[in-house]
Structure formats: C-alpha cells, structure tokens
Write an enzyme that holds these catalytic residues in place. Structure first.
Site, mmCIF file in Angstrom:
data_model
loop_
_atom_site.group_PDB
_atom_site.id
_atom_site.type_symbol
_atom_site.label_atom_id
_atom_site.label_comp_id
_atom_site.label_asym_id
_atom_site.label_seq_id
_atom_site.Cartn_x
_atom_site.Cartn_y
_atom_site.Cartn_z
ATOM 1 N N THR A 91 0.832 -1.191 0.000
ATOM 2 C CA THR A 91 0.000 0.000 0.000
ATOM 3 C C THR A 91 0.875 1.253 0.000
ATOM 4 O O THR A 91 1.809 1.375 0.790
ATOM 5 C CB THR A 91 -0.917 -0.002 1.232
ATOM 6 O OG1 THR A 91 -1.773 -1.130 1.187
ATOM 7 C CG2 THR A 91 -1.752 1.250 1.295
ATOM 8 N N ALA A 117 2.454 -4.768 12.155
ATOM 9 C CA ALA A 117 1.907 -3.463 12.536
ATOM 10 C C ALA A 117 2.669 -2.377 11.788
ATOM 11 O O ALA A 117 3.083 -1.367 12.357
ATOM 12 C CB ALA A 117 2.017 -3.260 14.048
ATOM 13 N N ASN A 178 -7.568 0.245 0.018
ATOM 14 C CA ASN A 178 -7.281 -0.315 1.333
ATOM 15 C C ASN A 178 -7.922 0.567 2.400
ATOM 16 O O ASN A 178 -7.398 1.622 2.749
ATOM 17 C CB ASN A 178 -5.765 -0.424 1.544
ATOM 18 C CG ASN A 178 -5.409 -1.267 2.751
ATOM 19 O OD1 ASN A 178 -6.225 -1.453 3.642
ATOM 20 N ND2 ASN A 178 -4.195 -1.777 2.788
ATOM 21 N N SER A 181 -6.742 -1.939 6.694
ATOM 22 C CA SER A 181 -5.558 -2.227 7.496
ATOM 23 C C SER A 181 -5.825 -1.828 8.943
ATOM 24 O O SER A 181 -6.388 -0.761 9.208
ATOM 25 C CB SER A 181 -4.353 -1.438 6.964
ATOM 26 O OG SER A 181 -3.280 -1.508 7.885
#
Length: 352
Positions: A91, A117, A178, A181
């Site tokens: 991304t 993360a 996206n 996430s």
C-alpha cells in the site's frame, strides 16, 4: 540447499531485516545475465487451463501476491519471475511515511503465521510512480494498492484516494482500495456504506481501470454483506476478502496490536469468504486472501466463488516455489473434476 535450509538462516534475522536483504537480493540479482531466465524456468508454470480474462485483463494464472510485500514497487520483475499471475504494489500513500515504531513485524513460527503493525510505510506516490513508469505496461497485471496517510484525518481521506488514482491511473491495471488495514488509526472506521458510496462516486470518473475494495474479516457477516452490496451498487469492480485479522484470540502468542495473517486465519478467512460469496457471488468479481498455502485451499476458495486468490505469508514460509506448486496442482484438480478451464470451476459450489 533447498528453501527449508535457507529459511533456517533467514529466520535467525529480524523479519523486517531479512525482508530488506531479500529485497536487495532480488532487485540486483535479476539484473545479472541469465538469472531471469533461470528463475522463470525453475519457478513458473504455464497451462492454458489456468488462464482467464477478468474485466478485460488477462491472467495467466490465478495466484497473486497481496499488497504489503512490495510496498515501493522495487521487486516487480523478480517477483514475476517467481510465477505469480499478478502483483499488487503498495500500500502506498500520497506522501512518504515511515510507518509505525519498530519492532512491528513478528513471526508466529509454529502457526506459520505473521503479525504485522507496519503502518503503510512507503516512499510516497512521487517516487513509486517514477519506478512504475519505467516498466508499465507490464507482462502480468499490476494492481495499485492505495491508502490514506496517517496524518490525514478521516474527514479528508477522500482527497488522498483521489490524488493516488489521478497519479497512477495510467500505471496499473486495477486499483485496490485499502480501508481495512488495522495499522493506521481509525482507517477501518471508513468501512461504512456512506463513505464507500462517496469514495466510489468520486473515483470512478477519474479512471477507466477496475476498482477493487479490500475489507477486513473481523466485522459481523451481516455488516460485511451490507458493505459489499453497497459497493456493488456504487459500481465497484470486485471485492477482496480479506485483509489481516485483529482476532488475537487465535493465538496465545499474539500481541495485542497489528494484524494476523497466515495459517492462523485460514479457517476464519475461508468461513468469512463463504458467507459473503453465498450472498454476492455473480454480482461482482471476488478475490480470496487469507491463509491460502496450497492448491487444495486455493481450489476450495475458487469453487466457493473466487476468480483469483492471493498469498503473502505462505510465500515467506514455503518459499519461491509456492506459485509453481499451487498452479501445477490446481491443473491436476481441475482435470480430475473434468474442467477444461478454471472459469468452469469458479463458483461451482455456490451454483449447486
């Protein structure tokens, strides 16, 4: 030395460190004489039973690499030589950002899973665009996975997605939105029908390229179906099910932040995909992602309604031969069931 031996060495390093080492190795190795030909010969598998045209895009096989591995579009050529049918880069975000504090990537080795993360760490659209310009159009489909910057408040998120589509509309075969996430604060709050309607209404006039929406597996099924139906009504080209999970109850070793991927979410992802596909199959293109690590699992998702599948964590645990293995065995499964092409198997379990 096979990959199991190499993996023992790799896993002595921190995950993010070895990712960078592998990245540099692939980037520079592919430039050496005969390396590309060697990789293609060793790791690619081509059979017309696996080829299909989806939304005007030709796919030689259904196995793609999910977003997050090649965030900065630096590994497109070597990854293609490893047999993927399509790739996501990103991304990426409009502005460069460093992502979340380290350590932010963890292996759950016994579960063949990963917890990340990362937080959309990437070079930003300007640099990434300059890289993709040098090779696009490309030999396999490229999907641009796009997200908002961490510093962009949700009320201004639309402008980030508009910027990215304008910049990349001539440098990809499709977009992946996206919104799911878990590593950008409040990003998943955008998974609402009102924002999705607004987002697709703003983006569709900017590009003729297909637009896919990637959603999280942790919401109630009823809400996921509502979101998917709203996206379909708003003109989305397809749905990717699913992003990483924040169901930390899946492993006693899981940390309480970041997203889980790999075998640990296989059952959850399969059940989530089936529930959604049973409701919206035939209305839009479906792509399945989450815990897919062999041909049997990929084939099961395909029969549930997936036109394409994506891997990520299994690529890390099983190595560069995984695409060839899955594709070769998929052909055997299709042949055993009397299908002459993968298209005939897509959704066969839903259509019963």
């Amino acid at each position: 030395m096979d990959y199991s031996d190499i993996k023992k060495i790799f896993f002595k390093f921190q995950p993010e460190t070895i990712h960078h080492i592998a990245e540099y190795g692939m980037r520079f190795g592919i430039k050496l004489p005969f390396v590309a030909d060697y990789l293609v010969d060793k790791f690619c598998y081509i059979d017309t039973k696996l080829s299909q045209n989806i939304l005007g895009i030709n796919f030689l096989n259904p196995v793609g690499l999910a977003g997050g591995f090649d965030k900065n579009a630096t590994m497109i050529k070597p990854l293609t030589a490893l047999g993927f049918g399509y790739l996501e880069y990103g991304t990426l975000t409009p502005k460069p950002q460093s992502g979340n504090p380290k350590p932010r990537l963890f292996r759950l080795i016994e579960e063949k899973s990963i917890q990340n993360a990362m937080g959309f760490n990437n070079d930003g659209v300007t640099k990434i665009k300059s890289r993709v310009e040098k090779l696009y159009p490309f030999s396999i489909p490229l999907l641009a996975n796009i997200g908002k910057n961490k510093v962009t408040p949700n009320e201004s998120a639309l402008s980030d997605y508009e910027t990215l589509v304008r910049e990349l509309k001539d440098l990809c075969d499709a977009f992946v939105l996206n919104l799911s996430s878990p590593n950008t604060p409040n990003l998943r709050a955008l998974q609402e029908t009102s924002f999705i309607n607004e987002l697709l209404g703003a983006l569709k006039p900017l590009t003729s390229k297909p637009i896919f929406l990637k959603i999280a597996p942790d919401m109630p099924t009823s809400k996921a179906i509502e979101i998917c139906n709203a996206a379909v009504a708003a003109g989305v080209s397809g749905i990717i099910l699913n992003n990483t999970s924040i169901d930390y109850s899946l492993s006693p070793k899981a940390k309480d932040f970041g997203g889980l991927s790999g075998q640990i979410i296989k059952e959850k992802s399969r059940e989530f995909f089936k529930a959604i596909a049973d409701e919206i199959y035939g209305k839009t293109v479906l792509i399945s992602c989450g815990g897919i690590d062999d041909a049997k699992e990929a084939y099961e998702r395909i029969k549930m309604g997936a036109s394409l599948v994506q891997i990520y964590t299994s690529f890390i645990f099983e190595g560069p031969g995984i695409c060839k293995k899955i594709n070769k065995e998929l052909v055997e499964l299709l042949t055993n069931d009397g299908f002459s092409n993968i298209c005939e198997a897509i959704g066969v379990d839903v259509r019963k």
